[in-house]
Design an enzyme around this catalytic site. Structure first.
Site, mmCIF file in Angstrom:
data_model
loop_
_atom_site.group_PDB
_atom_site.id
_atom_site.type_symbol
_atom_site.label_atom_id
_atom_site.label_comp_id
_atom_site.label_asym_id
_atom_site.label_seq_id
_atom_site.Cartn_x
_atom_site.Cartn_y
_atom_site.Cartn_z
ATOM 1 N N LYS A 54 0.847 -1.206 0.000
ATOM 2 C CA LYS A 54 0.000 0.000 0.000
ATOM 3 C C LYS A 54 0.872 1.241 0.000
ATOM 4 O O LYS A 54 0.639 2.174 -0.782
ATOM 5 C CB LYS A 54 -0.879 0.023 1.243
ATOM 6 C CG LYS A 54 -2.197 -0.669 1.069
ATOM 7 C CD LYS A 54 -3.032 -0.499 2.322
ATOM 8 C CE LYS A 54 -3.736 -1.769 2.656
ATOM 9 N NZ LYS A 54 -4.320 -1.895 3.947
ATOM 10 N N GLN A 98 -4.957 -1.358 9.744
ATOM 11 C CA GLN A 98 -4.837 -2.718 9.218
ATOM 12 C C GLN A 98 -5.499 -3.728 10.165
ATOM 13 O O GLN A 98 -5.222 -3.736 11.360
ATOM 14 C CB GLN A 98 -3.345 -3.036 9.026
ATOM 15 C CG GLN A 98 -3.057 -4.378 8.414
ATOM 16 C CD GLN A 98 -3.576 -4.523 6.985
ATOM 17 O OE1 GLN A 98 -3.497 -3.595 6.184
ATOM 18 N NE2 GLN A 98 -4.118 -5.677 6.675
ATOM 19 N N ASP A 121 -11.170 3.087 4.089
ATOM 20 C CA ASP A 121 -11.648 1.707 3.999
ATOM 21 C C ASP A 121 -13.171 1.665 3.856
ATOM 22 O O ASP A 121 -13.733 0.627 3.522
ATOM 23 C CB ASP A 121 -11.245 0.918 5.263
ATOM 24 C CG ASP A 121 -10.085 -0.034 4.999
ATOM 25 O OD1 ASP A 121 -9.888 -0.396 3.816
ATOM 26 O OD2 ASP A 121 -9.399 -0.412 5.965
#
Ligand code: NDP
Length: 294
Positions: A54, A98, A121
């Site tokens: 990422k 995460q 997200d």
């Protein structure tokens, strides 16, 4: 018949190039350089790999990447304090925590602390609600990528019959909402669905997000259908190694489907591209600018 392969790697590459161009224009015209903060707690090897890729994608797009690593023993209060600092930091436009988090931390509470405007997200209930009510929202990256891929095959999804297998908050439910917004007729199937093969056979667009290796067989697929396989399952491979397979029995399905995503190389690369797309979208929305044209 052999299905056309939907090359997620190539589509993601193309998308990342457009995001980089739009990012350069945003910084030239408005002096804004989008920034993504990624928070990793502990040292799960799979998460570390994902976080590294990422960060690389973010920098390659011309954005700023801020990595925050906390030890496995970090307390919930420490993590929340970090998120609150990132919420207030003007150089941070996107925040990504995460998952999975260590057991002693309440993931829902942590995710709900993220400013919805920075929630790249798309897991915050405010973004889920905005998506469900047709308002501008940050949408979860995996379903976002699935719809982009489906539209490469069918530029309009209007009036197509879509079946989504799986109803999780991170894939199945938001995917169903996105497909509805594209005017598809959507069926959401799950573990209690009656005669799943028959339900799947109705689908012009079949999305499998289950987590069961090769569950969807070739004879569940309507001839010519587009099949998007979200599943990532590790199974024993040759020589004692593990290999990755999807939720669809690829070898069977490719003889029936019109187009299909491979695993790996399908949905996975698109998810990362959509993380950086959401960071750009968050930076634009935060500055009161319209949606970037990608
Ligand atoms: P979850 O475990 O949260 O959800 C799985 C869904 O599948 C549930 O809704 C469940 O139904 C349904 N299901 C389970 N068994 C069956 C069955 N026998 N028949 C029909 N439906 C069934 O998984 P996620 O949504 O998080 O992930 C799904 C898959 O996608 C996983 O393989 C995951 O690794 C992968 N994934 C891939 C990503 C990528 O970037 N490519 C990103 C995210 C996930 P019920 O609700 O009734 O229990």
């Amino acid at each position: 018949m052999t299905a056309t392969l939907i090359d997620g790697k190539a589509i993601a590459q193309e998308l990342r190039a457009s995001i980089a161009a739009a990012t350069a224009a945003l910084s030239k015209e408005h002096g804004i350089v989008p920034g993504l903060a990624v928070v990793l707690v502990g040292s799960d090897p799979a998460s570390e790999v994902y976080v590294r890729s990422k960060s690389k994608a973010v920098t390659e797009a011309g954005m700023r990447s801020f990595d925050h690593k906390l030890p496995e023993t970090a307390s919930q209060a420490e993590l929340i304090a970090l998120i609150e600092r990132l919420n207030a930091d003007k150089s941070v436009h996107g925040i990504l925590v995460q998952l999975p988090l260590p057991r002693h931390i309440d993931s829902t509470l942590v995710l709900n602390t993220i400013d919805p405007g920075k929630d790249v997200d798309g897991f915050h209930p405010v973004n889920a609600g905005r998506l469900a009510t047709g308002q501008r929202a940050l949408v979860p990256c995996t379903p976002f990528g699935c719809v982009i891929m489906a539209k490469k095959v069918h530029p309009s999804l209007s009036s197509l019959d879509a079946v989504v297998i799986g109803r999780s908050n991170i894939v199945g439910k938001p995917l169903a909402q996105l497909l509805l917004a594209e005017n598809a007729t959507v069926t959401v199937a799950h573990s209690r669905t009656k005669d799943l093969p028959a339900v799947c056979r109705r689908a012009d667009l079949l999305f499998a997000a289950v987590g069961r290796p090769e569950m969807v067989r070739g004879d569940w697929i309507k001839p010519g259908a587009t099949v998007i396989d979200v599943g990532i399952n590790r199974v024993p491979g040759e020589g004692g190694k593990t290999k990755l397979v999807g939720d669809v029995a690829f070898a069977e399905a490719k003889g029936v489907a019109g187009a299909i995503t491979p695993v790996p190389g399908g949905v996975g690369p698109m998810t990362i591209a959509c993380v950086i797309l959401n960071t750009l979208r968050a930076a634009c929305a935060g500055a009161g600018l319209p949606e970037p044209k990608i």
